[in-house]
Design an enzyme around this catalytic site. Structure first.
Site, PDB file in Angstrom:
ATOM      1  N   GLU A   1     -13.175 -17.044 -12.937  1.00 59.19           N
ATOM      2  CA  GLU A   1     -12.550 -17.180 -14.424  1.00 59.19           C
ATOM      3  C   GLU A   1     -13.866 -16.944 -15.448  1.00 59.19           C
ATOM      4  O   GLU A   1     -13.467 -16.107 -16.518  1.00 59.19           O
ATOM      5  CB  GLU A   1     -12.026 -18.739 -14.522  1.00 59.19           C
ATOM      6  CG  GLU A   1     -10.773 -19.062 -13.835  1.00 59.19           C
ATOM      7  CD  GLU A   1     -11.218 -19.498 -12.345  1.00 59.19           C
ATOM      8  OE1 GLU A   1     -12.430 -19.275 -11.895  1.00 59.19           O
ATOM      9  OE2 GLU A   1     -10.465 -20.349 -11.648  1.00 59.19           O
TER      10      GLU A   1
ATOM     11  N   CYS B   1     -13.509 -24.669 -14.840  1.00 59.58           N
ATOM     12  CA  CYS B   1     -12.814 -23.362 -15.339  1.00 59.58           C
ATOM     13  C   CYS B   1     -11.684 -23.442 -16.214  1.00 59.58           C
ATOM     14  O   CYS B   1     -11.301 -22.802 -17.338  1.00 59.58           O
ATOM     15  CB  CYS B   1     -12.569 -22.401 -14.171  1.00 59.58           C
ATOM     16  SG  CYS B   1     -14.128 -21.864 -13.338  1.00 59.58           S
TER      17      CYS B   1
ATOM     18  N   SER C   1     -19.486  -2.141  29.808  1.00 55.05           N
ATOM     19  CA  SER C   1     -18.417  -2.466  29.000  1.00 55.05           C
ATOM     20  C   SER C   1     -18.486  -1.438  27.519  1.00 55.05           C
ATOM     21  O   SER C   1     -17.770  -1.467  26.828  1.00 55.05           O
ATOM     22  CB  SER C   1     -18.645  -3.850  28.232  1.00 55.05           C
ATOM     23  OG  SER C   1     -19.941  -3.854  27.829  1.00 55.05           O
TER      24      SER C   1
ATOM     25  N   TRP D   1     -18.235   2.062  26.191  1.00 50.88           N
ATOM     26  CA  TRP D   1     -17.179   1.556  25.169  1.00 50.88           C
ATOM     27  C   TRP D   1     -16.067   1.464  25.553  1.00 50.88           C
ATOM     28  O   TRP D   1     -15.426   2.814  26.306  1.00 50.88           O
ATOM     29  CB  TRP D   1     -17.447   2.266  23.868  1.00 50.88           C
ATOM     30  CG  TRP D   1     -18.806   2.420  23.331  1.00 50.88           C
ATOM     31  CD1 TRP D   1     -19.616   3.426  23.486  1.00 50.88           C
ATOM     32  CD2 TRP D   1     -19.617   1.259  22.892  1.00 50.88           C
ATOM     33  NE1 TRP D   1     -20.890   2.987  22.851  1.00 50.88           N
ATOM     34  CE2 TRP D   1     -20.705   1.694  22.414  1.00 50.88           C
ATOM     35  CE3 TRP D   1     -19.316   0.074  22.414  1.00 50.88           C
ATOM     36  CZ2 TRP D   1     -21.593   0.770  21.575  1.00 50.88           C
ATOM     37  CZ3 TRP D   1     -19.876  -0.898  21.486  1.00 50.88           C
ATOM     38  CH2 TRP D   1     -21.124  -0.448  21.167  1.00 50.88           C
TER      39      TRP D   1
ATOM     40  N   ARG E   1     -23.368  -3.169  10.346  1.00 52.22           N
ATOM     41  CA  ARG E   1     -24.134  -2.001  10.167  1.00 52.22           C
ATOM     42  C   ARG E   1     -23.430  -0.707   9.347  1.00 52.22           C
ATOM     43  O   ARG E   1     -23.334   0.272   9.839  1.00 52.22           O
ATOM     44  CB  ARG E   1     -24.537  -1.381  11.352  1.00 52.22           C
ATOM     45  CG  ARG E   1     -25.523  -2.445  11.973  1.00 52.22           C
ATOM     46  CD  ARG E   1     -26.357  -1.908  12.987  1.00 52.22           C
ATOM     47  NE  ARG E   1     -25.699  -1.768  14.239  1.00 52.22           N
ATOM     48  CZ  ARG E   1     -25.271  -2.724  15.272  1.00 52.22           C
ATOM     49  NH1 ARG E   1     -25.692  -3.921  14.857  1.00 52.22           N
ATOM     50  NH2 ARG E   1     -24.448  -2.355  16.209  1.00 52.22           N
TER      51      ARG E   1
ATOM     52  N   GLU F   1     -17.137 -13.546  18.964  1.00 53.90           N
ATOM     53  CA  GLU F   1     -17.007 -12.083  19.400  1.00 53.90           C
ATOM     54  C   GLU F   1     -17.416 -12.286  20.917  1.00 53.90           C
ATOM     55  O   GLU F   1     -18.191 -11.585  21.815  1.00 53.90           O
ATOM     56  CB  GLU F   1     -17.873 -11.393  18.741  1.00 53.90           C
ATOM     57  CG  GLU F   1     -17.499 -10.547  17.651  1.00 53.90           C
ATOM     58  CD  GLU F   1     -18.199  -9.360  17.220  1.00 53.90           C
ATOM     59  OE1 GLU F   1     -18.139  -8.326  18.155  1.00 53.90           O
ATOM     60  OE2 GLU F   1     -18.834  -8.951  16.308  1.00 53.90           O
TER      61      GLU F   1
ATOM     62  N   GLY G   1     -18.595 -14.778  24.832  1.00 51.63           N
ATOM     63  CA  GLY G   1     -17.986 -14.043  25.767  1.00 51.63           C
ATOM     64  C   GLY G   1     -16.532 -14.929  26.248  1.00 51.63           C
ATOM     65  O   GLY G   1     -16.054 -15.821  25.667  1.00 51.63           O
TER      66      GLY G   1
ATOM     67  N   SER H   1     -13.095 -21.942  26.120  1.00 55.39           N
ATOM     68  CA  SER H   1     -13.410 -23.294  25.602  1.00 55.39           C
ATOM     69  C   SER H   1     -12.656 -23.709  24.140  1.00 55.39           C
ATOM     70  O   SER H   1     -12.021 -24.791  24.016  1.00 55.39           O
ATOM     71  CB  SER H   1     -14.889 -23.802  25.742  1.00 55.39           C
ATOM     72  OG  SER H   1     -15.527 -23.436  24.613  1.00 55.39           O
TER      73      SER H   1
HETATM   74  C1  AOF Z   1     -12.504 -21.709  -9.507  1.00 53.01           C
HETATM   75  N1  AOF Z   1     -12.970 -20.554  -9.559  1.00 53.01           N
HETATM   76  O1  AOF Z   1     -14.131 -18.813  -8.504  1.00 53.01           O
HETATM   77  C2  AOF Z   1     -14.066 -20.960  -7.449  1.00 53.01           C
HETATM   78  C3  AOF Z   1     -13.721 -22.303  -7.267  1.00 53.01           C
HETATM   79  O2  AOF Z   1     -19.612 -26.344  -6.329  1.00 53.01           O
HETATM   80  P1  AOF Z   1     -19.029 -25.749  -7.471  1.00 53.01           P
HETATM   81  O3  AOF Z   1     -19.271 -26.697  -8.557  1.00 53.01           O
HETATM   82  O4  AOF Z   1     -19.095 -24.307  -7.514  1.00 53.01           O
HETATM   83  O5  AOF Z   1     -17.367 -26.010  -7.103  1.00 53.01           O
HETATM   84  C4  AOF Z   1     -16.842 -25.551  -5.860  1.00 53.01           C
HETATM   85  C5  AOF Z   1     -15.476 -25.798  -6.185  1.00 53.01           C
HETATM   86  O6  AOF Z   1     -14.921 -25.006  -6.863  1.00 53.01           O
HETATM   87  C6  AOF Z   1     -14.781 -25.509  -4.542  1.00 53.01           C
HETATM   88  O7  AOF Z   1     -14.956 -26.466  -3.865  1.00 53.01           O
HETATM   89  C7  AOF Z   1     -13.371 -25.060  -5.103  1.00 53.01           C
HETATM   90  O8  AOF Z   1     -12.685 -26.413  -5.102  1.00 53.01           O
HETATM   91  C8  AOF Z   1     -13.715 -24.300  -6.528  1.00 53.01           C
HETATM   92  N2  AOF Z   1     -13.915 -23.024  -6.427  1.00 53.01           N
HETATM   93  N3  AOF Z   1     -12.682 -22.445  -8.245  1.00 53.01           N
HETATM   94  O9  AOF Z   1     -11.913 -22.247 -10.427  1.00 53.01           O
HETATM   95  C9  AOF Z   1     -13.634 -19.848  -8.442  1.00 53.01           C
HETATM   96  N4  AOF Z   1     -14.656 -20.434  -6.458  1.00 53.01           N
HETATM   97 ZN    ZN Z   2     -14.289 -23.102 -11.439  1.00 46.67          ZN
END
Ligand code: AOF
Ligand code: ZN
Length: 386
Positions: free
Chosen positions: A71, A103, A187, A189, A226, A315, A317, A323
């Site tokens: 945001e 935000c 394996s 390919w 890659r 990936e 084995g 498991s």
């Molecule tokens: C948003 N916009 O792009 C993301 C959000 O450790 P901080 O302060 O960066 O906060 C991480 C938390 O913010 C994360 O656990 C999730 O709740 C939120 N992520 N929120 O508004 C974003 N990446």
């Molecule tokens: Zn945020």
């Protein structure tokens, strides 16, 4: 009553506009997959809907390492043009104060008039409070637009905060009869070029890639991405190597200073050998043992989540796959099948599970099937109702 132009839009037309820009926000969000751990990868589009045609004035997505958030990126791009716009966000805006303010408050301060939010944030610091903050700030909020798609994009992060472990994707490339090598061990390919390219893209979108030590010893792989242009996006390489059998001369160890390597190991592993790995820049995580005296993979995943890892791609084995399946720790499967048959003397993709019966509860549901050249890729997710 005086209606602003935005409010005069017919509901059907508004829904079409909402879908269009949420789709755009989701595309931006997916750019960050594999780069933003421990955070979710979010997309945000600011749209001026006051004119005849909607106009995008700012776009943003979560930046590498998880910050800045989507945001504030979009608001920064839009500048003063953010005022009066509609914000399309793939995840509820955050409500907590981290390195910067919430935000939700940033959207209010920027003068956004409407917010369209795809899904709520399960982080307990947010969890509805972001939407409440927007509403309290006078922003009209529409929730749930393309919710399923957004949940799918956020699933690694959601798994980390709700289940305390990363989401685990199992990738298999086999013959029609589920074999991954001939009886001589050949394996390369089984699947074709397109399947291999797709695998490298999956690696770029994972935070970590995990294999068992037997596979690491036999294949001596690099486990990097890659693809041209994406070589900087290789995930952390994780090897389940309880007894520290990986050769110190392996490609993985030799490249540990460029792309991190973590060895999951047992408490009783050789201490001198552990030190030799550490001197090469390899990180060791000691994993508690389960009742079967094997490393408890659920606990191992929790230790990875504590380091912020949200998306793990496995990936191989066959024993590691078995498991994890036995412990219900596989959330997604991406199964490539080549039009070849090896027969019963080949090596199977999954080791014995010891099932007496078909366990219908532990099934996977198909999400998509696509053709990749001669091969077929089936994408599955664990059934949500278990
Ligand atoms: C948003 N916009 O792009 C993301 C959000 O450790 P901080 O302060 O960066 O906060 C991480 C938390 O913010 C994360 O656990 C999730 O709740 C939120 N992520 N929120 O508004 C974003 N990446
Ligand atoms: Zn945020």
């Amino acid at each position: 009553m005086d209606l602003s132009p935005k409010e005069q839009v017919a509901p059907k037309e508004r829904m079409a506009i909402d879908l269009r820009f949420m789709r755009m926000a989701l595309t931006l969000a997916r750019r960050g997959l594999g780069q933003v751990a421990p955070n979710p990868s979010v997309g945000c589009v600011l749209v001026d809907t006051s004119g005849d045609v909607p106009l995008v004035v700012g776009r943003g997505w979560t930046q590498p390492g998880g910050r800045p958030h989507a945001e504030t990126q979009a608001i920064g791009r839009a500048g003063a043009r953010a005022r009066g716009t509609t914000a399309y966000v793939t995840l509820e805006p955050c409500a907590h104060t981290g390195k910067t303010g919430p935000c939700a408050q940033a959207l209010i301060d920027a003068g956004i008039s409407r917010a369209v939010v795809a899904c709520t944030d399960d982080d307990p610091r947010v969890n509805g409070q972001g939407v409440a903050m927007l509403k309290d700030g006078g922003i009209s909020v529409t929730e749930g637009v393309l919710e399923d798609e957004a949940k799918d994009a956020n699933s690694g992060f959601t798994c980390r905060v709700t289940r305390n472990r990363p989401e685990v994707l199992l990738k298999i490339a086999s013959t029609l009869d589920g074999k991954i090598a001939t009886h001589t061990g050949k394996s390369h390919w089984i699947t074709g070029e397109m399947a291999r390219e797709r695998t490298h893209l999956m690696r770029a979108q994972a935070d970590a890639i995990m294999i068992g030590s037997a596979t690491a010893i036999v294949d001596d792989p690099q486990l990097t991405c890659r693809l041209p242009g994406l070589s900087g996006r290789s995930p952390i390489r994780v090897i389940a190597d309880g007894r520290l059998r990986l050769p110190l001369t392996s490609k993985l160890v030799r490249t540990a200073s460029d792309t991190p390597v973590i060895l999951l190991t047992r408490e009783d592993a050789d201490k001198d050998r552990a030190q030799a790995f550490e001197e090469q820049g390899v990180d060791l995580i000691t994993v508690p043992l389960g009742p079967d005296n094997q490393m408890n993979m659920g606990a191992a995943l929790t230790l990875l989540a504590e380091r912020g890892i949200t998306r793990v791609m496995v990936e191989g084995g066959a024993r590691l796959a078995a498991s994890l399946l036995r412990d219900n720790l596989i959330d997604r499967i991406e199964w490539f099948q080549a039009p070849k048959i090896i027969g019963d003397d080949g090596y199977s993709a999954v080791a014995g599970l010891g099932l007496d019966d078909i366990d219908l509860d532990a099934g996977f549901e198909r999400q998509a099937v696509i053709a990749l050249g001669e091969d077929v890729l089936t994408s599955l997710r664990v059934r949500h109702d278990i």
